[in-house]
Design a protein around this motif. Sequence first.
Motif, mmCIF file in Angstrom:
data_model
loop_
_atom_site.group_PDB
_atom_site.id
_atom_site.type_symbol
_atom_site.label_atom_id
_atom_site.label_comp_id
_atom_site.label_asym_id
_atom_site.label_seq_id
_atom_site.Cartn_x
_atom_site.Cartn_y
_atom_site.Cartn_z
ATOM 1 N N HIS A 71 32.030 -15.337 -87.678
ATOM 2 C CA HIS A 71 30.674 -15.646 -88.117
ATOM 3 C C HIS A 71 29.677 -15.661 -86.960
ATOM 4 O O HIS A 71 28.523 -15.281 -87.153
ATOM 5 N N VAL A 72 30.093 -16.065 -85.797
ATOM 6 C CA VAL A 72 29.204 -16.052 -84.628
ATOM 7 C C VAL A 72 28.929 -14.615 -84.200
ATOM 8 O O VAL A 72 27.805 -14.272 -83.832
ATOM 9 N N GLU A 73 29.935 -13.763 -84.271
ATOM 10 C CA GLU A 73 29.808 -12.385 -83.785
ATOM 11 C C GLU A 73 29.175 -11.434 -84.792
ATOM 12 O O GLU A 73 28.768 -10.337 -84.432
ATOM 13 N N SER A 74 29.079 -11.827 -86.048
ATOM 14 C CA SER A 74 28.514 -10.938 -87.073
ATOM 15 C C SER A 74 27.001 -10.981 -87.058
ATOM 16 O O SER A 74 26.395 -12.032 -86.867
ATOM 17 N N GLU A 80 27.045 -8.191 -96.080
ATOM 18 C CA GLU A 80 27.920 -7.815 -97.205
ATOM 19 C C GLU A 80 29.372 -7.694 -96.750
ATOM 20 O O GLU A 80 30.286 -8.145 -97.444
ATOM 21 N N ALA A 81 29.572 -7.100 -95.603
ATOM 22 C CA ALA A 81 30.929 -6.976 -95.064
ATOM 23 C C ALA A 81 31.501 -8.358 -94.756
ATOM 24 O O ALA A 81 32.695 -8.609 -94.967
ATOM 25 N N LEU A 82 30.656 -9.263 -94.294
ATOM 26 C CA LEU A 82 31.098 -10.625 -93.983
ATOM 27 C C LEU A 82 31.478 -11.380 -95.253
ATOM 28 O O LEU A 82 32.473 -12.113 -95.268
ATOM 29 N N LYS A 83 30.745 -11.157 -96.332
ATOM 30 C CA LYS A 83 31.092 -11.791 -97.606
ATOM 31 C C LYS A 83 32.463 -11.314 -98.086
ATOM 32 O O LYS A 83 33.273 -12.090 -98.579
ATOM 33 N N THR A 84 32.715 -10.027 -97.923
ATOM 34 C CA THR A 84 34.019 -9.476 -98.298
ATOM 35 C C THR A 84 35.113 -10.080 -97.425
ATOM 36 O O THR A 84 36.175 -10.472 -97.916
ATOM 37 N N ASP A 86 35.035 -12.961 -95.887
ATOM 38 C CA ASP A 86 35.203 -14.361 -96.294
ATOM 39 C C ASP A 86 36.109 -14.478 -97.519
ATOM 40 O O ASP A 86 36.990 -15.339 -97.575
ATOM 41 N N ALA A 87 35.873 -13.628 -98.502
ATOM 42 C CA ALA A 87 36.677 -13.677 -99.723
ATOM 43 C C ALA A 87 38.149 -13.405 -99.421
ATOM 44 O O ALA A 87 39.037 -14.074 -99.957
ATOM 45 N N GLU A 88 38.409 -12.459 -98.542
ATOM 46 C CA GLU A 88 39.786 -12.155 -98.152
ATOM 47 C C GLU A 88 40.374 -13.292 -97.313
ATOM 48 O O GLU A 88 41.552 -13.624 -97.434
ATOM 49 N N PHE A 89 39.545 -13.909 -96.487
ATOM 50 C CA PHE A 89 39.988 -14.995 -95.608
ATOM 51 C C PHE A 89 40.513 -16.191 -96.408
ATOM 52 O O PHE A 89 41.480 -16.824 -96.015
ATOM 53 N N VAL A 90 39.868 -16.485 -97.535
ATOM 54 C CA VAL A 90 40.285 -17.648 -98.331
ATOM 55 C C VAL A 90 41.306 -17.290 -99.403
ATOM 56 O O VAL A 90 41.715 -18.164 -100.172
ATOM 57 N N ASP A 91 41.739 -16.064 -99.454
ATOM 58 C CA ASP A 91 42.780 -15.663 -100.401
ATOM 59 C C ASP A 91 44.137 -15.998 -99.778
ATOM 60 O O ASP A 91 44.888 -15.123 -99.345
ATOM 61 N N ILE A 92 44.416 -17.297 -99.699
ATOM 62 C CA ILE A 92 45.610 -17.817 -99.026
ATOM 63 C C ILE A 92 46.237 -18.906 -99.884
ATOM 64 O O ILE A 92 45.673 -19.304 -100.907
ATOM 65 N N GLU A 93 47.370 -19.407 -99.441
ATOM 66 C CA GLU A 93 48.040 -20.486 -100.166
ATOM 67 C C GLU A 93 47.140 -21.710 -100.243
ATOM 68 O O GLU A 93 46.371 -21.996 -99.329
ATOM 69 N N GLN A 94 47.265 -22.444 -101.318
ATOM 70 C CA GLN A 94 46.407 -23.601 -101.562
ATOM 71 C C GLN A 94 46.542 -24.655 -100.457
ATOM 72 O O GLN A 94 45.543 -25.245 -100.047
ATOM 73 N N ASN A 95 47.739 -24.905 -99.957
ATOM 74 C CA ASN A 95 47.931 -25.895 -98.896
ATOM 75 C C ASN A 95 47.198 -25.491 -97.623
ATOM 76 O O ASN A 95 46.613 -26.329 -96.942
ATOM 77 N N THR A 96 47.230 -24.207 -97.299
ATOM 78 C CA THR A 96 46.534 -23.705 -96.117
ATOM 79 C C THR A 96 45.033 -23.830 -96.300
ATOM 80 O O THR A 96 44.313 -24.254 -95.389
ATOM 81 N N LEU A 97 44.557 -23.488 -97.480
ATOM 82 C CA LEU A 97 43.138 -23.602 -97.781
ATOM 83 C C LEU A 97 42.672 -25.054 -97.664
ATOM 84 O O LEU A 97 41.621 -25.343 -97.091
#
Length: 109
Positions: A71-74, A80-84, A86-97
């Motif tokens: 986020h600092v470097e973007s 739009e690429a950052l939103k995509t 972000d969505a991929e970044f949070v597509d993880i196991e619930q405990n990790t999230l």
Amino acid sequence: MSSTSAEVKKNITLRSSDNETFEMEERVAMLSETIKHLIEDDCVVCVDSVIPVPNVKSDTLARVIEYCKKHVESSESESEALKTWDAEFVDIEQNTLFALILVRTPLFF
């Protein structure tokens, strides 16, 4: 000389609860409210200029740093690429999230 080129990049070192250390620019770490508060509180428990991040394991801290750095470097043109990303970044196991939420990154607050 512009203020941007004259800016001095300050690095900090964080230590996870399982004793792994991470060095990064302070401006990256400041995106996390939890880490920001540790830094702003003058880090009364710092040892050898290392800021302990209690209750945050190294795998979680590494992901928080990855998120903040991205986020600092973007630029605004990459929103739009950052939103995509972000969505991929949070597509993880619930405990990790949940662990990421506890560190209070801007994505969640």
